[in-house]
Design a protein around this motif. Structure first.
Motif, PDB file in Angstrom:
ATOM      1  N   TRP A  93      38.580 105.989  41.484  1.00  0.00           N
ATOM      2  CA  TRP A  93      39.501 104.944  41.909  1.00  0.00           C
ATOM      3  C   TRP A  93      39.954 105.209  43.340  1.00  0.00           C
ATOM      4  CZ3 TRP A  93      41.341 100.822  38.855  1.00  0.00           C
ATOM      5  CH2 TRP A  93      40.860 100.811  37.544  1.00  0.00           C
ATOM      6  N   ASP A  94      39.832 104.192  44.181  1.00  0.00           N
ATOM      7  CA  ASP A  94      40.355 104.293  45.535  1.00  0.00           C
ATOM      8  C   ASP A  94      41.870 104.385  45.496  1.00  0.00           C
ATOM      9  OD1 ASP A  94      37.805 104.087  46.474  1.00  0.00           O
ATOM     10  OD2 ASP A  94      37.931 101.937  46.895  1.00  0.00           O
ATOM     11  N   VAL A  95      42.434 104.899  46.581  1.00  0.00           N
ATOM     12  CA  VAL A  95      43.885 104.977  46.741  1.00  0.00           C
ATOM     13  C   VAL A  95      44.290 104.048  47.871  1.00  0.00           C
ATOM     14  CG1 VAL A  95      45.813 106.476  47.308  1.00  0.00           C
ATOM     15  CG2 VAL A  95      43.983 107.324  45.847  1.00  0.00           C
ATOM     16  N   ALA A  96      45.344 103.279  47.659  1.00  0.00           N
ATOM     17  CA  ALA A  96      45.791 102.288  48.639  1.00  0.00           C
ATOM     18  C   ALA A  96      47.207 102.617  49.107  1.00  0.00           C
ATOM     19  CB  ALA A  96      45.745 100.891  48.041  1.00  0.00           C
ATOM     20  N   GLU A  97      47.556 102.080  50.266  1.00  0.00           N
ATOM     21  CA  GLU A  97      48.909 102.218  50.775  1.00  0.00           C
ATOM     22  C   GLU A  97      49.879 101.450  49.877  1.00  0.00           C
ATOM     23  OE1 GLU A  97      49.976 104.078  53.293  1.00  0.00           O
ATOM     24  OE2 GLU A  97      47.934 104.816  53.601  1.00  0.00           O
ATOM     25  N   GLU A 125      55.660 103.910  40.349  1.00  0.00           N
ATOM     26  CA  GLU A 125      55.914 105.035  39.448  1.00  0.00           C
ATOM     27  C   GLU A 125      56.094 106.361  40.172  1.00  0.00           C
ATOM     28  OE1 GLU A 125      53.250 102.927  35.944  1.00  0.00           O
ATOM     29  OE2 GLU A 125      52.352 104.376  37.310  1.00  0.00           O
ATOM     30  N   LEU A 126      55.455 106.493  41.331  1.00  0.00           N
ATOM     31  CA  LEU A 126      55.535 107.749  42.079  1.00  0.00           C
ATOM     32  C   LEU A 126      55.678 107.443  43.561  1.00  0.00           C
ATOM     33  CD1 LEU A 126      52.666 109.767  40.348  1.00  0.00           C
ATOM     34  CD2 LEU A 126      55.107 110.261  40.179  1.00  0.00           C
ATOM     35  N   PRO A 127      56.366 108.290  44.313  1.00  0.00           N
ATOM     36  CA  PRO A 127      56.426 108.090  45.767  1.00  0.00           C
ATOM     37  C   PRO A 127      55.034 108.193  46.380  1.00  0.00           C
ATOM     38  CG  PRO A 127      58.102 109.655  45.037  1.00  0.00           C
ATOM     39  CD  PRO A 127      57.181 109.431  43.866  1.00  0.00           C
ATOM     40  N   GLY A 128      54.845 107.499  47.494  1.00  0.00           N
ATOM     41  CA  GLY A 128      53.580 107.596  48.200  1.00  0.00           C
ATOM     42  C   GLY A 128      52.628 106.472  47.839  1.00  0.00           C
ATOM     43  N   HIS A 155      53.411 112.955  32.710  1.00  0.00           N
ATOM     44  CA  HIS A 155      53.730 113.185  34.131  1.00  0.00           C
ATOM     45  C   HIS A 155      52.591 113.905  34.849  1.00  0.00           C
ATOM     46  CE1 HIS A 155      57.817 111.921  33.115  1.00  0.00           C
ATOM     47  NE2 HIS A 155      57.807 112.802  32.130  1.00  0.00           N
ATOM     48  N   SER A 156      51.366 113.489  34.568  1.00  0.00           N
ATOM     49  CA  SER A 156      50.189 114.133  35.156  1.00  0.00           C
ATOM     50  C   SER A 156      49.562 113.312  36.283  1.00  0.00           C
ATOM     51  CB  SER A 156      49.129 114.379  34.065  1.00  0.00           C
ATOM     52  OG  SER A 156      49.648 115.189  33.032  1.00  0.00           O
ATOM     53  N   LEU A 157      50.152 112.182  36.628  1.00  0.00           N
ATOM     54  CA  LEU A 157      49.584 111.324  37.661  1.00  0.00           C
ATOM     55  C   LEU A 157      49.902 111.847  39.058  1.00  0.00           C
ATOM     56  CD1 LEU A 157      50.521 107.823  36.176  1.00  0.00           C
ATOM     57  CD2 LEU A 157      48.205 108.742  36.425  1.00  0.00           C
ATOM     58  N   ASN A 158      48.952 111.671  39.972  1.00  0.00           N
ATOM     59  CA  ASN A 158      49.191 111.961  41.384  1.00  0.00           C
ATOM     60  C   ASN A 158      49.636 110.719  42.148  1.00  0.00           C
ATOM     61  OD1 ASN A 158      48.434 114.718  41.216  1.00  0.00           O
ATOM     62  ND2 ASN A 158      46.273 114.119  41.269  1.00  0.00           N
ATOM     63  N   TYR A 159      49.218 109.550  41.653  1.00  0.00           N
ATOM     64  CA  TYR A 159      49.582 108.288  42.262  1.00  0.00           C
ATOM     65  C   TYR A 159      49.939 107.300  41.149  1.00  0.00           C
ATOM     66  CZ  TYR A 159      46.889 110.402  46.078  1.00  0.00           C
ATOM     67  OH  TYR A 159      46.407 111.260  47.018  1.00  0.00           O
ATOM     68  N   SER A 160      50.615 106.229  41.519  1.00  0.00           N
ATOM     69  CA  SER A 160      50.953 105.191  40.548  1.00  0.00           C
ATOM     70  C   SER A 160      49.684 104.585  39.960  1.00  0.00           C
ATOM     71  CB  SER A 160      51.786 104.094  41.220  1.00  0.00           C
ATOM     72  OG  SER A 160      53.046 104.596  41.631  1.00  0.00           O
ATOM     73  N   ARG A 161      49.771 104.174  38.710  1.00  0.00           N
ATOM     74  CA  ARG A 161      48.603 103.671  37.989  1.00  0.00           C
ATOM     75  C   ARG A 161      48.027 102.404  38.631  1.00  0.00           C
ATOM     76  NH1 ARG A 161      51.098 102.923  32.150  1.00  0.00           N
ATOM     77  NH2 ARG A 161      52.895 102.394  33.463  1.00  0.00           N
ATOM     78  N   PRO A 168      63.909 102.991  44.810  1.00  0.00           N
ATOM     79  CA  PRO A 168      62.740 103.670  45.373  1.00  0.00           C
ATOM     80  C   PRO A 168      63.083 104.989  46.034  1.00  0.00           C
ATOM     81  CG  PRO A 168      63.366 101.802  46.735  1.00  0.00           C
ATOM     82  CD  PRO A 168      64.197 101.727  45.496  1.00  0.00           C
ATOM     83  N   ASP A 169      64.285 105.092  46.620  1.00  0.00           N
ATOM     84  CA  ASP A 169      64.735 106.315  47.287  1.00  0.00           C
ATOM     85  C   ASP A 169      66.242 106.218  47.463  1.00  0.00           C
ATOM     86  OD1 ASP A 169      65.118 104.604  49.562  1.00  0.00           O
ATOM     87  OD2 ASP A 169      63.027 104.908  50.121  1.00  0.00           O
TER      88      ASP A 169
END
Length: 588
Positions: free
Chosen positions: A249-253, A263-266, A304-310, A487-488
């Protein structure tokens, strides 16, 4: 095959899978002809069992059914032919050439000649010209087998690339363009006309669209680029499964109105089907199915094993004139259909399903979008069935694009842990001019719920909900100003949201536990909550029918009798004004 028959086959397949009757499973999949097991298909292909691959595929589509099926069969037979040459089994290669590949010669004679010439190579190897590369690329294009090879400048491993899809519903071709570098035996698609759904729709500039390469071995399936401005995705012929490995899966901004992943920052995982700045998009399937295989994503989310939001299944950004129809989505990792910063979105006869335990799965999410129509759909989700959003706190306020002019009608909605229809809680760009009518909400935690909190800013206003049938719903109507997610820590706590001019009328309910729970914000109470002609049959175990604080409005012909703060005669003129404008508020 009827819907009931399909569900029965699903259950039988699940039983056979659990009992390890694998061959029977695949036999039933093939004979039923509508459930395509991409995992089994992939295993056979990776093992090089091409006869089994083609036999299994034949249960779903024939070689001459359409342009796509012909391309798939060609790739299978071509690979079988090349592997025979690679083993120096010339008799077998000749047999494949004459028996399996000859059928394609009438469509592209030049290509067939090129394939035949491979028999003349003395030391043929699929990778002979790549062996000097640090990271050799397997399975080169046929044309490059006759030319000197040079490694790419980066000389690195190539990641799977998204596939640009052609237009759906293309007529069967009679001739094929010559094979070019990195090309295929299929001509560019031409735009199909749809005078009813697409008449008058404008053309786009600089469109881009993709399907993640993990779907149906698309990373090895060369699909010609779209030559027109009408983007079409036709999922009529197969049951698509999503590959689970997140490395595919690609990662997007993050979206600018959110400032981070939900779900996660970044950053966030890119959606399976995605497009940016597209016009005239059609996603259809003749009741085909896309299965997101979301269970592994749900496990990663809860552990809580994700590096990025789903990822989502479908997401279009800054696009116009989108039509999604006659297709089923199952088991999305998160959202199923997410139009964001879009205009003129039409969803019709779409089915969306996820099991009760799937965490925060949502059906359709119009987000900072306008002129949206959702009709004749059946949605059953782990969380919200339909959720309208418009950005998160300071990011949504700064982006400033509302969700407006939305019509939801003739839908059947179920939500196990959320709301059948939700507004917010990310609503900082504003949500207004929404009509919900002729809907059936059943077996849900909440029927219709408005969500916001301090720091959101924005507004939810001019919402009219009418002609609703609720059955087995815990809370029929709800509005809360205490969601508290941010978000923050940069949000402005003085950015208070406005909830105003919310109308519920002509509603019946059966087995309802709580009629309404309206909890406003002390500094910004919810105003003009209008209730008219509502009759709810309450669960005998219910002890409290209504809960209200920091809210005002008017009610007429409502049972059970609502809170006193919702019987304010001073608000009646505003409510009747909204009710009288009901017919003029419709969109699309």
């Amino acid at each position: 095959m009827s819907s009931l028959s399909r569900e029965l086959v699903f259950l039988i397949l699940q039983f056979l899978e659990e009992e390890k009757f694998k061959e029977t499973v695949h036999k039933l999949e093939q004979e039923s002809g509508f459930f395509f097991n991409i995992k089994y298909f992939e295993e056979k292909a990776l093992a090089g069992e091409w006869d089994d691959v083609e036999k299994y595929l034949s249960g779903f589509t024939k070689v001459d059914d359409n342009r796509y099926s012909m391309k798939i069969y060609f790739e299978i037979r071509k690979q079988k032919y090349l592997e025979a040459l690679d083993r120096h089994d010339r008799p077998k290669a000749v047999e494949i050439l004459a028996k399996d590949l000859k059928v394609f010669s009438s469509f592209n004679e030049e290509l067939y000649k090129e394939i035949t010439q491979l028999l003349t190579l003395e030391n043929f190897s699929l990778n002979w010209q790549h062996q000097l590369c640090k990271n050799p690329r397997p399975n080169p294009d046929i044309k490059t087998l006759f030319t000197d090879h040079s490694c790419s400048p980066s000389n690195g491993a190539r990641a799977p690339t998204p596939v640009t899809l052609p237009i759906a519903a293309v007529a069967k071709p009679t001739t094929y363009a010559p094979l070019g570098a990195h090309g295929g035996p299929f001509p560019p698609a031409t735009a199909a006309s749809n005078s009813n759904a697409l008449a008058g729709w404008m053309l786009s500039a600089n469109p881009s669209s993709s399907v993640q390469s993990a779907v149906v071995a698309a990373s090895s399936l060369s699909v010609p680029p779209n030559q027109g401005n009408l983007e079409g995705f036709d999922f009529s012929y197969m049951f698509f499964w999503l590959v689970k490995d997140p490395s595919h899966w690609d990662v997007a901004e993050p979206l600018p109105s959110y400032g981070r992943g939900i779900e996660l920052p970044g950053k966030r995982h890119r959606s399976l089907i995605n497009g940016y700045m597209l016009n005239d998009v059609v996603i259809t399937g003749d009741n085909g199915t896309i299965d997101g295989q979301g269970s592994v994503w749900w496990d990663w989310f809860t552990s809580h094993s994700l590096n990025y939001s789903r990822p989502h299944l479908v997401e279009f950004i800054s696009s116009e004139k989108i039509l999604v129809s006659n297709i089923t989505f199952r088991n999305a990792p998160a959202y199923n259909i997410h139009p964001v910063y879009c205009s003129d979105v039409y969803m019709q006869n779409v089915s969306v399903f996820a099991p009760p335990g799937s965490p925060y799965t949502v059906g359709v999410v119009p987000d900072s979008s306008n002129n949206v129509c959702i009709e004749d759909c059946n949605i059953s989700m782990g969380h919200d069935a339909i959720a309208l959003k418009s950005g998160w706190d300071e990011y949504g306020i700064a982006y400033g694009r509302p969700t407006t002019n939305v019509n939801i009608r003739r839908v059947h909605l179920q939500s196990f842990s959320g709301a059948s229809i939700a507004f917010g809680s990310e609503m900082s760009g504003g949500i207004s001019n929404i009509q919900v009518k002729q809907v059936h909400l059943y077996n849900s935690l909440s029927g219709i719920e408005l969500r916001t909190t301090r720091g959101r800013g924005g507004y939810i206003k001019e919402i009219i909900t009418s002609d609703v049938d609720l059955r087995n719903v815990n809370t029929a109507f709800g509005a809360t100003g205490h969601c508290r997610s941010h978000p923050d820590d940069k949000f402005d706590p003085d950015a208070l949201p406005i909830v105003d001019k919310i109308t519920f009328q002509n509603i019946i309910g059966t087995n309802i536990t709580v009629a309404g729970n309206f909890t406003g914000i002390e500094e910004s109470p919810f105003t003009s909550i209008c209730l008219s002609n509502i009759s709810l049959s309450m669960n005998p175990a219910s002890s409290t029918y209504w809960e209200c604080s920091y809210v005002s409005g008017f009610s007429e012909s409502v049972f059970p009798e609502p809170c006193p703060c919702l019987e304010n005669s001073n608000t009646s003129s505003t409510c009747f004004s909204l009710l009288n404008s009901n017919g003029r508020s419709a969109v699309l």
